[in-house]
Design a protein around this motif. Structure first.
Motif, PDB file in Angstrom:
ATOM      1  N   VAL A   1      39.281 -45.984   2.727  1.00  0.00           N
ATOM      2  CA  VAL A   1      40.451 -45.789   3.614  1.00  0.00           C
ATOM      3  C   VAL A   1      41.476 -46.673   3.378  1.00  0.00           C
ATOM      4  CG1 VAL A   1      40.785 -45.827   5.841  1.00  0.00           C
ATOM      5  CG2 VAL A   1      38.687 -45.144   5.261  1.00  0.00           C
ATOM      6  N   ILE A   2      41.403 -47.985   3.052  1.00  0.00           N
ATOM      7  CA  ILE A   2      42.597 -48.799   2.805  1.00  0.00           C
ATOM      8  C   ILE A   2      43.442 -48.440   1.769  1.00  0.00           C
ATOM      9  CG2 ILE A   2      43.220 -51.280   2.275  1.00  0.00           C
ATOM     10  CD1 ILE A   2      41.666 -51.080   4.974  1.00  0.00           C
ATOM     11  N   TRP A   3      43.001 -48.059   0.442  1.00  0.00           N
ATOM     12  CA  TRP A   3      43.745 -47.529  -0.448  1.00  0.00           C
ATOM     13  C   TRP A   3      44.570 -46.444  -0.227  1.00  0.00           C
ATOM     14  CZ3 TRP A   3      45.328 -50.610  -4.375  1.00  0.00           C
ATOM     15  CH2 TRP A   3      44.199 -51.545  -4.738  1.00  0.00           C
ATOM     16  N   LYS A   4      43.850 -45.456   0.656  1.00  0.00           N
ATOM     17  CA  LYS A   4      44.358 -44.165   0.941  1.00  0.00           C
ATOM     18  C   LYS A   4      45.679 -44.459   2.113  1.00  0.00           C
ATOM     19  CE  LYS A   4      42.764 -40.202   1.089  1.00  0.00           C
ATOM     20  NZ  LYS A   4      41.837 -39.079   1.339  1.00  0.00           N
TER      21      LYS A   4
ATOM     22  N   LEU B   1      50.010 -39.760  12.383  1.00  0.00           N
ATOM     23  CA  LEU B   1      49.504 -38.427  12.556  1.00  0.00           C
ATOM     24  C   LEU B   1      48.204 -37.843  11.854  1.00  0.00           C
ATOM     25  CD1 LEU B   1      53.158 -37.083  12.314  1.00  0.00           C
ATOM     26  CD2 LEU B   1      51.862 -36.960  14.385  1.00  0.00           C
ATOM     27  N   ILE B   2      48.114 -38.499  10.551  1.00  0.00           N
ATOM     28  CA  ILE B   2      47.146 -38.120   9.680  1.00  0.00           C
ATOM     29  C   ILE B   2      45.795 -38.382  10.285  1.00  0.00           C
ATOM     30  CG2 ILE B   2      46.016 -38.062   7.513  1.00  0.00           C
ATOM     31  CD1 ILE B   2      48.820 -38.301   6.250  1.00  0.00           C
ATOM     32  N   PHE B   3      45.734 -39.702  10.707  1.00  0.00           N
ATOM     33  CA  PHE B   3      44.367 -40.187  11.196  1.00  0.00           C
ATOM     34  C   PHE B   3      44.220 -39.798  12.589  1.00  0.00           C
ATOM     35  CE2 PHE B   3      45.107 -42.721   7.533  1.00  0.00           C
ATOM     36  CZ  PHE B   3      43.468 -42.768   6.924  1.00  0.00           C
ATOM     37  N   THR B   4      45.162 -39.489  13.339  1.00  0.00           N
ATOM     38  CA  THR B   4      44.720 -38.905  14.876  1.00  0.00           C
ATOM     39  C   THR B   4      44.539 -37.432  14.981  1.00  0.00           C
ATOM     40  OG1 THR B   4      47.140 -38.969  15.373  1.00  0.00           O
ATOM     41  CG2 THR B   4      46.014 -41.013  16.000  1.00  0.00           C
ATOM     42  N   LEU B   5      45.528 -36.649  14.081  1.00  0.00           N
ATOM     43  CA  LEU B   5      45.414 -35.080  14.116  1.00  0.00           C
ATOM     44  C   LEU B   5      44.597 -34.519  13.336  1.00  0.00           C
ATOM     45  CD1 LEU B   5      49.218 -34.765  14.990  1.00  0.00           C
ATOM     46  CD2 LEU B   5      47.547 -35.412  16.426  1.00  0.00           C
ATOM     47  N   ASN B   6      43.965 -35.101  12.204  1.00  0.00           N
ATOM     48  CA  ASN B   6      43.405 -34.551  11.440  1.00  0.00           C
ATOM     49  C   ASN B   6      42.231 -33.384  11.949  1.00  0.00           C
ATOM     50  OD1 ASN B   6      43.477 -33.784   8.363  1.00  0.00           O
ATOM     51  ND2 ASN B   6      41.261 -34.436   8.477  1.00  0.00           N
ATOM     52  N   LYS B   7      41.737 -33.858  13.060  1.00  0.00           N
ATOM     53  CA  LYS B   7      40.384 -33.151  13.647  1.00  0.00           C
ATOM     54  C   LYS B   7      40.934 -31.923  14.360  1.00  0.00           C
ATOM     55  CE  LYS B   7      40.747 -36.213  17.570  1.00  0.00           C
ATOM     56  NZ  LYS B   7      39.584 -37.374  18.307  1.00  0.00           N
ATOM     57  N   TYR B   8      42.317 -31.732  14.596  1.00  0.00           N
ATOM     58  CA  TYR B   8      42.799 -30.582  15.202  1.00  0.00           C
ATOM     59  C   TYR B   8      43.472 -29.613  14.078  1.00  0.00           C
ATOM     60  CZ  TYR B   8      42.347 -33.903  19.159  1.00  0.00           C
ATOM     61  OH  TYR B   8      41.796 -34.527  20.142  1.00  0.00           O
ATOM     62  N   LYS B   9      43.240 -29.688  12.888  1.00  0.00           N
ATOM     63  CA  LYS B   9      43.879 -28.868  11.777  1.00  0.00           C
ATOM     64  C   LYS B   9      43.960 -27.547  11.857  1.00  0.00           C
ATOM     65  CE  LYS B   9      40.521 -29.703   8.136  1.00  0.00           C
ATOM     66  NZ  LYS B   9      40.347 -30.108   6.953  1.00  0.00           N
ATOM     67  N   ASN B  10      42.884 -27.007  12.677  1.00  0.00           N
ATOM     68  CA  ASN B  10      42.728 -25.770  12.850  1.00  0.00           C
ATOM     69  C   ASN B  10      43.362 -25.231  14.254  1.00  0.00           C
ATOM     70  OD1 ASN B  10      41.361 -25.009  10.465  1.00  0.00           O
ATOM     71  ND2 ASN B  10      39.428 -26.005  11.267  1.00  0.00           N
TER      72      ASN B  10
END
Length: 246
Positions: free
Chosen positions: A5-8, A57-66
């Motif tokens: 995660v840190i590298w990403k 945005l990526i770490f809070t919204l990824n679960k809503y991508k659909n």
């Protein structure tokens, strides 16, 4: 790489800070007709509010991508929070307002507003659905095809450059604002008087260099009024090219 995660986070910060710089540059061309700097730092092509915003945005919204509706609505909220606190921290640390939305509809202390909240919401949809999966795929392919140590060395070097660039920029802004306050006889809130007893800072961080890098700087004067520095240093060109100028 997928589990690190840190590298990403570092890679996202670099990639999306550069992407933000490009977006802001194009936006300025279309809205102001001006090709001007939209850098956060003096030397690198980084607009770090986009890097911070993309990570949030990526770490809070990824679960809503659909779920496009939730992506848009939650993207608005997360984007507003990032924009508000980025502005607040910038003012707290550097006594500068990078943007002011005080005249925009439904603004919060001039730091964020409905118009840009809609932009954040709109950007969240392609970011989560298409852009970031593509970025992840590219990162993984690069990581798989070169030495992991070399890959991490490159990322670390760029991240270190950004840190050094940020520290130099912070110091340069401090010196520049003190100089402007002295030379143009205006009181800038939070800025202490400094005398440059050297020949280095006036050359490295000249008024021309600082205004060209930060053309939209806003400061607060002693009366609490907002002052756009391009109006104070009106004799200094603060853009690379103005389209349609004769």
């Amino acid at each position: 790489m997928k589990k690190n995660v840190i590298w990403k986070i570092l890679i996202y910060f670099i990639v999306y800070s550069i992407a933000g710089f490009l977006i802001e540059t194009v936006y300025a061309i279309f809205t102001k007709g001006t090709f001007e700097s939209r850098q956060s730092f003096l030397y690198g092509p980084f607009c770090i509010v986009y890097g911070i915003g993309a990570i949030a945005l990526i770490f809070t919204l990824n679960k809503y991508k659909n779920n496009t509706t939730k992506l848009f609505l939650y993207g608005m909220i997360v984007g507003c929070i990032v924009e508000y606190f980025s502005s607040y921290i910038g003012e707290l640390l550097m006594n500068i307002k990078w943007w002011d939305y005080s005249n925009d509809f439904l603004n919060i202390h001039g730091r964020t507003c409905l118009y840009y909240a809609l932009w954040w919401g709109g950007l969240s949809i392609p970011l989560i659905k298409y852009i970031n999966p593509f970025v992840d795929s590219c990162i993984q392919k690069i990581y798989n095809n070169i030495s992991p140590r070399f890959f991490k060395t490159v990322v670390s070097t760029i991240a270190l450059f950004m840190v050094i660039d940020g520290l130099i920029s912070y110091y340069a802004l401090d010196v520049f604002l003190a100089r402007v306050s002295r030379e143009y006889d205006i009181e800038i809130a939070g800025v202490e008087e400094k005398i440059e007893n050297n020949n280095i800072t006036p050359k490295l961080f000249s008024n021309e260099k600082m205004m060209m890098t930060y053309p939209n700087m806003i400061v607060v004067d002693g009366d609490g009024e907002l002052v756009l520095l391009e109006n104070v240093l009106s004799d200094i060109k603060n853009y690379y090219y103005k389209f349609g100028k004769k």
